[in-house]
Design an enzyme around this catalytic site. Structure first.
Site, PDB file in Angstrom:
ATOM      1  N   ASP A  93      31.101  66.055  86.301  1.00  0.00           N
ATOM      2  CA  ASP A  93      32.644  66.083  86.484  1.00  0.00           C
ATOM      3  C   ASP A  93      32.945  65.098  85.249  1.00  0.00           C
ATOM      4  OD1 ASP A  93      34.809  66.790  88.493  1.00  0.00           O
ATOM      5  OD2 ASP A  93      35.283  64.520  87.813  1.00  0.00           O
ATOM      6  N   ILE A  94      34.009  65.719  84.444  1.00  0.00           N
ATOM      7  CA  ILE A  94      34.676  64.623  83.599  1.00  0.00           C
ATOM      8  C   ILE A  94      35.510  63.696  84.273  1.00  0.00           C
ATOM      9  CG2 ILE A  94      36.242  64.611  81.599  1.00  0.00           C
ATOM     10  CD1 ILE A  94      35.344  67.445  80.890  1.00  0.00           C
ATOM     11  N   GLU A 107      37.354  70.804  85.772  1.00  0.00           N
ATOM     12  CA  GLU A 107      36.593  69.801  84.962  1.00  0.00           C
ATOM     13  C   GLU A 107      35.104  69.994  85.508  1.00  0.00           C
ATOM     14  OE1 GLU A 107      38.828  67.102  87.602  1.00  0.00           O
ATOM     15  OE2 GLU A 107      39.257  69.281  86.885  1.00  0.00           O
TER      16      GLU A 107
END
Length: 473
Positions: free
Chosen positions: A344-345, A387
């Site tokens: 996950d960003i 994301e």
């Protein structure tokens, strides 16, 4: 018929029952005929239906288009056309024998006789004389028998060889075309095409190259140790159907799509040069191979839109779930390790809010590229949604996956991403990622495996982000 003529026909029969190669056969026929009449030359030309050309039987099946002057070549083709339905073409004029031998004489420069099987002409015999050579009708009747004898011999030699070649040629063409009906992966198709060409053109080594940017990449076989092949590729010109080099022992046949070179098939010999016959067949086989490869590329492009995420060019979630099922089945059957990774960003929403969605898209593209660069070809990355990214690591244990994850995390953290803002001012930002890992336990489903990886990701985010966490029972 006098004893001289009978002796001549008996001598021809003795020659025709010998086991001679093509050049030896023509030479002996020429010699024996030369004892009977003032003969300059004797040639045998066989029609090749695949290329619609006449080939010199005694000279390695060389196509006469390349080996003779235009005027001579045109005369031979004209004779071949006119011989159908006639007994001879004498001095470039068609001639049919009368029912009986009359008191007629001729001065000969050239005589062409048909080579026939079941009433069908499949070649011609060419006799060339001195201009002052005079013959009578009895000689022409003798030549009629002579031609029939040779036809019987040649139809067994030539047609058997030609039929076998034709069968192999058409089988190769058909098999290459059939590939596209069941297979769409170039990595699978190209080696098969290479093997088919290699079997058909057995006297020469075959290499298949595909264009990768401005470079030619060898895709079949695994290696080419002859630097001359690569030198030939550098000079390949799309304006020509093929290129010959190094005394015609290396031939390069470009694969084209819409006049653009997309690859090349190379034939190489260390002994014999490529014959015109080989060249003609390779040209046609290359055209068929190019059509098959181009159709595979077209299908692959269409398939990409169905299986790849348009923004990041990674697998989309649907395709990833298909691959997940496949890899789970393989890992279970072969009992090899398999790891799953969820990424996950960090604070991605803040990027969108502060810099806009175009900047967010650039961040997604950049991170996706870094993920792809950090993995092996056998690894399977995907954009899972928003994301989030998911990765399958076949043949990988937890400790190894942790090393991959840490390396990727540090790479993302240190990468500056260029973004354009609404005022067209370019800025550089950097982001971090959080990651969760889980190793397949050989009993669970793919969904259960990624649920555990997702829990490890949640732990990484809850623990401060920008870290890699491993799921622990």
């Amino acid at each position: 018929m006098d004893n001289k003529n009978l002796h001549f026909l008996a001598s021809i029969a003795d020659i025709l029952i010998k086991e001679l190669d093509s050049s030896e056969l023509v030479k002996e026929l020429k010699d024996i005929l030369g004892t009977h009449i003032n003969l300059n030359d004797l040639n045998i030309y066989v029609f090749d239906p695949n290329t619609s050309t006449l080939r010199n039987y005694a000279k390695d099946w060389c196509v006469i288009d390349e080996s003779l002057e235009i005027q001579r070549k045109d005369a031979i083709y004209q004779a071949y056309e006119e011989i159908h339905g006639n007994d001879f073409v004498i001095n470039n004029k068609a001639f049919k024998l009368p029912q009986t031998i009359g008191d007629i004489s001729f001065k000969l420069q050239s005589v062409y006789m048909p080579i026939v099987k079941n009433g069908m002409v499949f070649g011609i015999i060419e006799l060339l004389f001195n201009e002052d050579t005079a013959v009578d009708m009895e000689f022409l009747f003798l030549m009629k028998i002579f031609g029939t004898q040779i036809s019987l011999k040649l139809q067994n030699i030539v047609l058997n060889e030609q039929s076998q070649t034709n069968v192999e040629f058409h089988d190769s063409m058909k098999n290459i075309a059939k590939l596209i009906e069941t297979q769409y992966e170039l990595n699978y198709i190209v080696p098969l095409i290479g093997e088919m060409l290699d079997r058909f053109i057995s006297d020469h080594l075959i290499y298949v190259f595909l264009k990768d940017g401005n470079e030619f990449k060898l895709v079949w076989p695994k290696a080419c140790n002859d630097e001359r092949v690569f030198e030939v590729l550098k000079g390949l010109d799309g304006d020509y159907p093929y290129m010959l080099a190094y005394e015609d022992k290396i031939g390069a046949f470009p694969l084209k799509s819409e006049d653009e070179i997309t690859g090349c098939i190379v034939a190489r010999s260390t002994i014999e040069k490529l014959s015109k016959r080989d060249i003609d067949y390779l040209e046609q086989l290359t055209h068929q191979a190019a059509a098959t490869i181009n159709r595979a590329n077209t299908y692959s492009t269409i398939l990409q839109y169905a299986t790849l995420d348009a923004l990041t060019n990674l697998n989309n979630r649907r395709q990833f779930e298909t691959r997940l099922g496949q890899e789970i089945a393989i890992a279970k059957r072969q009992e090899h390790p398999l790891c799953a990774m969820m990424i996950d960003i960090d604070f991605f929403k803040g990027v969108n809010d502060k810099y806009g969605h175009a900047a967010g898209d650039e961040v997604l593209r950049t991170v996706a590229g870094l993920i792809k660069d950090a993995l092996r070809e056998s690894d399977i990355p995907a954009r899972y949604g928003g994301e989030e990214f998911a990765i399958l690591l076949p043949f990988t244990k937890t400790e190894e996956a942790k090393i991959v994850g840490e390396r990727l995390r540090k790479t993302v953290e240190s990468t500056l991403i260029k973004i354009n803002q609404d005022d067209e001012e370019q800025k550089e930002i950097n982001v971090t990622i959080s990651m969760g890992l889980a190793e397949y336990d050989n009993t669970e489903t793919g969904e259960a495996l990624f649920e555990r990886a997702d829990k490890a990701l949640y732990e990484a985010k809850a623990g401060g982000r920008n870290k890699v966490c491993i799921f622990k029972n």
